[in-house]
Write a protein that holds these residues in place. Structure first.
Motif, short mmCIF file in Angstrom:
data_model
loop_
_atom_site.label_atom_id
_atom_site.label_comp_id
_atom_site.label_asym_id
_atom_site.label_seq_id
_atom_site.Cartn_x
_atom_site.Cartn_y
_atom_site.Cartn_z
N PRO A 90 35.34 40.54 47.72
CA PRO A 90 34.15 39.71 47.95
C PRO A 90 34.39 38.22 47.73
O PRO A 90 33.60 37.40 48.18
N PHE A 91 35.51 37.90 47.09
CA PHE A 91 35.77 36.48 46.79
C PHE A 91 36.51 35.77 47.92
O PHE A 91 36.88 34.62 47.80
N MET A 92 36.74 36.49 49.02
CA MET A 92 37.42 35.85 50.16
C MET A 92 36.44 35.68 51.31
O MET A 92 35.46 36.42 51.41
N ASN A 93 36.71 34.71 52.19
CA ASN A 93 35.93 34.61 53.43
C ASN A 93 36.73 35.26 54.56
O ASN A 93 37.85 35.75 54.34
N ILE A 94 36.17 35.27 55.77
CA ILE A 94 36.81 36.05 56.85
C ILE A 94 38.18 35.49 57.26
O ILE A 94 39.05 36.23 57.69
N HIS A 95 38.38 34.19 57.08
CA HIS A 95 39.69 33.61 57.39
C HIS A 95 40.71 34.01 56.33
O HIS A 95 41.83 34.41 56.65
N GLU A 96 40.30 33.88 55.09
CA GLU A 96 41.22 34.17 53.98
C GLU A 96 41.65 35.63 53.97
O GLU A 96 42.83 35.94 53.77
N ILE A 97 40.69 36.52 54.22
CA ILE A 97 41.03 37.95 54.14
C ILE A 97 41.94 38.35 55.31
O ILE A 97 42.83 39.18 55.15
N ALA B 4 51.51 36.84 49.50
CA ALA B 4 50.11 37.14 49.85
C ALA B 4 49.38 37.77 48.66
O ALA B 4 48.22 37.44 48.39
N LEU B 5 50.07 38.65 47.97
CA LEU B 5 49.44 39.31 46.81
C LEU B 5 49.12 38.28 45.71
O LEU B 5 48.04 38.31 45.10
N LEU B 6 50.05 37.35 45.51
CA LEU B 6 49.82 36.30 44.51
C LEU B 6 48.67 35.38 44.96
O LEU B 6 47.88 34.91 44.13
N TYR B 7 48.58 35.16 46.26
CA TYR B 7 47.48 34.36 46.82
C TYR B 7 46.13 35.02 46.51
O TYR B 7 45.18 34.36 46.11
N LYS B 8 46.10 36.34 46.67
CA LYS B 8 44.85 37.06 46.38
C LYS B 8 44.49 36.91 44.90
O LYS B 8 43.33 36.67 44.56
N GLU B 9 45.50 37.01 44.02
CA GLU B 9 45.23 36.88 42.58
C GLU B 9 44.73 35.47 42.26
O GLU B 9 43.83 35.28 41.45
N TRP B 10 45.30 34.48 42.94
CA TRP B 10 44.88 33.10 42.73
C TRP B 10 43.44 32.90 43.18
O TRP B 10 42.63 32.29 42.48
N LYS B 11 43.12 33.43 44.36
CA LYS B 11 41.74 33.29 44.89
C LYS B 11 40.74 33.90 43.90
O LYS B 11 39.65 33.38 43.71
N LYS B 12 41.13 34.99 43.31
CA LYS B 12 40.23 35.73 42.42
C LYS B 12 40.03 35.00 41.10
O LYS B 12 38.94 35.02 40.53
N THR B 13 41.08 34.34 40.62
CA THR B 13 41.03 33.83 39.24
C THR B 13 41.06 32.31 39.14
O THR B 13 41.07 31.79 38.03
N ARG B 14 41.07 31.60 40.27
CA ARG B 14 41.35 30.16 40.18
C ARG B 14 40.34 29.40 39.33
O ARG B 14 40.73 28.50 38.58
N LEU B 15 39.05 29.77 39.43
CA LEU B 15 38.05 29.04 38.64
C LEU B 15 38.30 29.24 37.14
O LEU B 15 38.23 28.30 36.35
N LEU B 73 41.08 35.34 31.29
CA LEU B 73 41.92 35.49 32.48
C LEU B 73 42.06 36.97 32.85
O LEU B 73 41.96 37.35 34.03
N GLY B 74 42.29 37.81 31.84
CA GLY B 74 42.45 39.25 32.08
C GLY B 74 41.20 39.84 32.72
O GLY B 74 41.28 40.60 33.69
#
Lengths: 293, 223
Positions: A90-97, B4-15, B73-74
């Protein structure tokens, strides 16, 4: 030809509750198989076992010849999975996903994804968490189409969708799977949608598979019969399925032809003169096989 | 794929990552300002007396930052994976499952160590400029258990979040609290010096615990 999926003697219990014992089924290449069953009959359990998220008490499932509890990355690449509720990030938009998943699949077809996204009236920067259930379902479907897998496994795809999105989902999926010769294994609690989508159906009841054949064959051979009179005495006749009498009118289901049925009923000493045969939709056939309760 | 997997983790936790880093820097700045004020108001001789004779530790404000940072963070990293069992999405990726979990661990530990390192470097520079070598060395030995406790907290948060059974989750949580508590038994400067290696062994021993939770999830263990 080796089937894409083979489940052999699957037995599973949750605690002491038996879900099923010695379940066997196969999914041939290029077929769309729908798994139908009431709540709690083990549809999601089967999908979890298939994807290696659940270890059965005994038996095994093979996907592309590999045991499903330990699938290799190469096999996972060939399987597109839609988790119940169209679960995505849910934390991604359609481009990111799209960018995220494209890195994992060398055959990624982004056009398939964006074609579907064009139909959604959403801001490209809108996060999935801010989308409706229907929009999320299209994103999840678009990602699977772009992955271009050989086998698609969709768990309760119609969950939470309004009729418009359900039809859109079914039309897109059906057209894609048939055009590309994909194998699809799908569950849904809305059987009307399945009728438009699937080639074969597998109907599960508590503990076993009742029926696994092409839908056309089921609808051609399985009928509902009605007549005036009490049908309680039919309960011991195995060809008569789920007889119900309400206010002197009886209905039941059967795989037998009308003439053969009349012969069997006459043989048992009952001679109804006004038996009417009715063709069924898949939903009615499902209820006929599993019962209303 | 790994990127890509690290990118997903970053997107999830960056704030949370940026927030934790900001709090770490602000906390360090606060300690420096407070020390500078003490230098001016009471003089270095008095501070020296506090440290040497009364065995007080001047950087005590840092004590709970590492575990608070690890907890935040966890939770930010693993809690979204538990909701709707989203971890299935990661485990379905065409990568070995152990590698997926290792990458997730690696990301979290890397971010955490980066923030810790940033804070430690600032602290060491400040300490080296204002205090003798012995004081700086003692400071490091005093704060080391706090930062190790932070890493253990992170590993336990991962283990608790990924665990599919509530009873086991509660047990793991209590076990984690008990182990982390061992790292905070004394505030006396360098109190843990003789047993630092035991703490390090404990940390290494805790590392594979999260894999057990994932294994249990994979087997479909339920309440």
């Amino acid at each position: 030809m080796q089937p894409i999926v083979q489940c052999k003697n699957l037995t599973h219990y949750y605690g002491k509750r038996c879900i099923y014992e010695n379940l066997n089924f196969e999914i041939p290449k290029g077929r769309i198989l729908g798994l139908l069953g009431k709540n709690g009959t083990g549809k999601t359990t089967t999908i979890n076992i298939l994807n290696g998220y659940l270890k059965p008490r005994s038996g095994e499932c093979l996907m592309f010849g590999e045991n499903s509890s330990n699938l290799s990355p190469e096999t996972k690449q060939k399987v597109g999975l839609l988790i119940e509720g169209h679960v995505q990030y849910p934390f991604m938009n359609i481009h990111e996903i799209e960018k995220y998943y494209s890195a994992f699949y060398p055959q990624w077809k982004k056009e398939a994804y964006w074609e579907l996204m064009k139909l959604l009236k959403i801001d490209p920067k809108q996060k999935l968490s801010q989308m409706s259930c229907g929009q999320k379902s299209q994103v999840a479907l678009g990602l699977i189409l772009a992955q271009d897998p050989e086998l698609l496994i969709l768990d309760d795809f119609s969950m939470g969708l309004d009729p418009g999105y359900r039809v859109l989902f079914v039309d897109y999926l059906s057209e894609y799977a048939r055009a590309e010769g994909k194998t699809v294994f799908v569950t849904s609690h809305i059987i009307q949608d399945m009728e438009r989508l699937i080639d074969d159906c597998m109907i599960m009841d508590y503990g076993s598979i009742l029926f696994q054949k092409p839908v056309a064959e089921l609808l051609q051979s399985f009928k509902r019969f009605r007549f005036s009179g009490n049908g309680q005495i039919f309960e011991d006749i195995k060809q008569v399925i789920h007889p119900v009498t309400i206010k002197g009118n009886t209905e039941f289901y059967s795989f037998e032809k009308k003439d053969e049925l009349a012969r069997i009923l006459t043989y048992t000493g009952f001679n109804p003169t006004d038996i009417k045969e009715e063709s069924l939709s898949l939903e009615e056939a499902f209820i006929g096989l599993t019962g209303k309760y | 794929m790994e990127k890509a997997l690290l990118y997903k983790e970053w997107k999830k936790t960056r704030l949370f990552t940026l927030g934790i880093a900001a709090v770490g820097i602000i906390l360090l700045g606060y300690i420096m300002l407070k020390m500078g004020r003490s230098f001016r108001m009471v003089g270095m001789e008095h501070l020296w007396d506090v440290v040497v004779n009364r065995k007080q530790f001047l950087f005590r404000s840092l004590k709970y930052f590492p575990i608070a940072a690890a907890l935040c963070l966890g939770m930010a990293q693993y809690f979204p994976e538990v909701i709707q069992k989203r971890i299935k999405l990661s485990l379905h990726l065409p990568l070995p499952e152990r590698k997926v979990i290792l990458l997730m661990y690696g990301y979290g530990l890397g971010i955490l160590l980066g923030i810790y390192l940033l804070q430690l470097v600032g602290l060491l520079v400040f300490s080296t400029i204002n205090f003798p070598y012995e004081f700086t060395s003692s400071t490091l030995k005093t704060i080391a258990p706090w930062y190790m406790a932070g890493i253990i907290t992170y590993l336990f948060v991962a283990m608790v979040c990924l665990e599919p059974v509530w009873k086991r989750r509660a047990f793991n949580g209590l076990l984690g609290i008990a182990i982390v508590y061992l790292f905070f038994l004394s505030d006396v400067p360098s109190a843990y010096q003789p047993v630092l290696y035991i703490l390090l062994v404990t940390l290494i021993a805790v590392f594979p615990f999260g894999f057990l939770s994932v294994q249990r999830f994979k087997e479909g263990t339920q309440d």
